[in-house]
Design a protein around this motif. Structure first.
Motif, mmCIF file in Angstrom:
data_model
loop_
_atom_site.group_PDB
_atom_site.id
_atom_site.type_symbol
_atom_site.label_atom_id
_atom_site.label_comp_id
_atom_site.label_asym_id
_atom_site.label_seq_id
_atom_site.Cartn_x
_atom_site.Cartn_y
_atom_site.Cartn_z
ATOM 1 N N GLU A 233 1.207 -1.271 -0.404
ATOM 2 C CA GLU A 233 -0.305 -0.091 -0.290
ATOM 3 C C GLU A 233 0.470 1.025 0.088
ATOM 4 O OE1 GLU A 233 -3.347 1.946 2.545
ATOM 5 O OE2 GLU A 233 -2.862 -0.359 3.096
ATOM 6 N N GLU A 234 1.812 1.344 0.578
ATOM 7 C CA GLU A 234 2.480 2.613 0.751
ATOM 8 C C GLU A 234 3.312 2.220 -0.584
ATOM 9 O OE1 GLU A 234 3.583 4.672 3.445
ATOM 10 O OE2 GLU A 234 2.868 3.773 5.044
ATOM 11 N N HIS B 245 2.095 1.910 -3.707
ATOM 12 C CA HIS B 245 1.797 1.473 -4.394
ATOM 13 C C HIS B 245 1.455 0.901 -5.364
ATOM 14 C CE1 HIS B 245 -0.291 5.487 -2.733
ATOM 15 N NE2 HIS B 245 1.396 6.166 -2.691
#
Length: 254
Positions: free
Chosen positions: A178-179, A181
């Motif tokens: 998530e960090e 992307h």
């Protein structure tokens, strides 16, 4: 030689210079390089050597081989070192990357003797024989899996460095993805390509390397396990022993 700067003796015409140095607690040596190769042994405390490629943790009574002309920094945690500075021509077998190694009882005693050898020791006789034996023993040192490789990918590298400061064995790959992307599948592929390790294996190793200075500082195993996110001391000990081939007690101060 004791507490003598290398610059004062580097030009001496000897293949090996042995220097013992006492450092204050939590001392930091900023990035620097040596013309000679270095065998950096920690008689007490723990060290972390950093280069552009990664970090190498050096527990008590172990050493790190640092190739000549390698930019490196060192974090010292209550350390007394015994360093050998080696002419490159005397160690053609030296690794091209830093490498943490185990140190045999014989080599420890040789190091203790070597720092009392005169800088310009006679080329024949007892001291020359001691130095020759030192080189033979260093070439036989067994490597230890105490390297934490850094990826080149800028975003992933930043996450890795942040994680290594406060690792948690259960930190999920989903957070990293998530960090960055990206998908988790892409994260795993990127990790393997950039570090040579899987995400899970790198995460485990980061936890073990963070544990080593805590153990050297005599923190109880149960507290170390909690700090790293393990459910129990037994779970931590099992993982530690599997990775390093010895239980945590083997890495405490003697």
């Amino acid at each position: 030689m004791r507490n003598v700067p290398l610059s004062e003796v580097d030009a001496l015409p000897r293949a090996v210079l042995a220097i013992s140095t006492d450092y204050p607690p939590d001392h930091f040596l900023p990035p620097h390089r040596h013309r000679r190769a270095q065998f950096l042994y920690g008689a007490t405390g723990a060290m972390r050597v950093g280069t552009a490629d990664g970090t190498w943790t050096v527990p008590t009574r172990r050493a790190v081989l640092i190739p000549p002309e390698t930019d490196h920094s060192v974090v010292m945690m209550n350390v007394t070192t015994r360093s050998l500075y080696l002419e490159p021509s005397a160690v053609p077998w030296f690794p091209r990357r830093c490498q943490t190694v185990d140190v045999s009882p014989l080599l420890r005693e040789l190091l203790r003797e070597a720092v009392d050898v005169a800088p310009e020791y006679p080329r024949r006789g007892r001291d020359a024989t001691l130095i020759s034996l030192l080189l033979h023993e260093i070439s036989r040192c067994v490597p230890l899996p105490l390297e934490l490789p850094w990826p080149r990918h800028e975003g992933l590298r930043a996450l890795c460095q942040s994680f290594s400061d406060a690792p948690d064995v259960h930190d999920p790959p989903s957070r990293w993805a998530e960090e960055l992307h990206v998908s988790e599948r892409t994260l795993h592929r990127l990790f393997r390509a950039e570090t040579g390790l899987s995400f899970a294996r790198w995460r485990e190793r980061a936890c073990v390397l963070r544990a080593l200075p805590l153990l050297a500082a005599d923190l109880p195993v149960a507290d170390v396990a909690v700090t790293l996110g393990y459910e129990s001391p037994a779970a931590f000990t099992t993982m530690f022993s599997r990775l390093l081939g010895a239980p945590p007690r083997a890495y405490r101060e003697p």
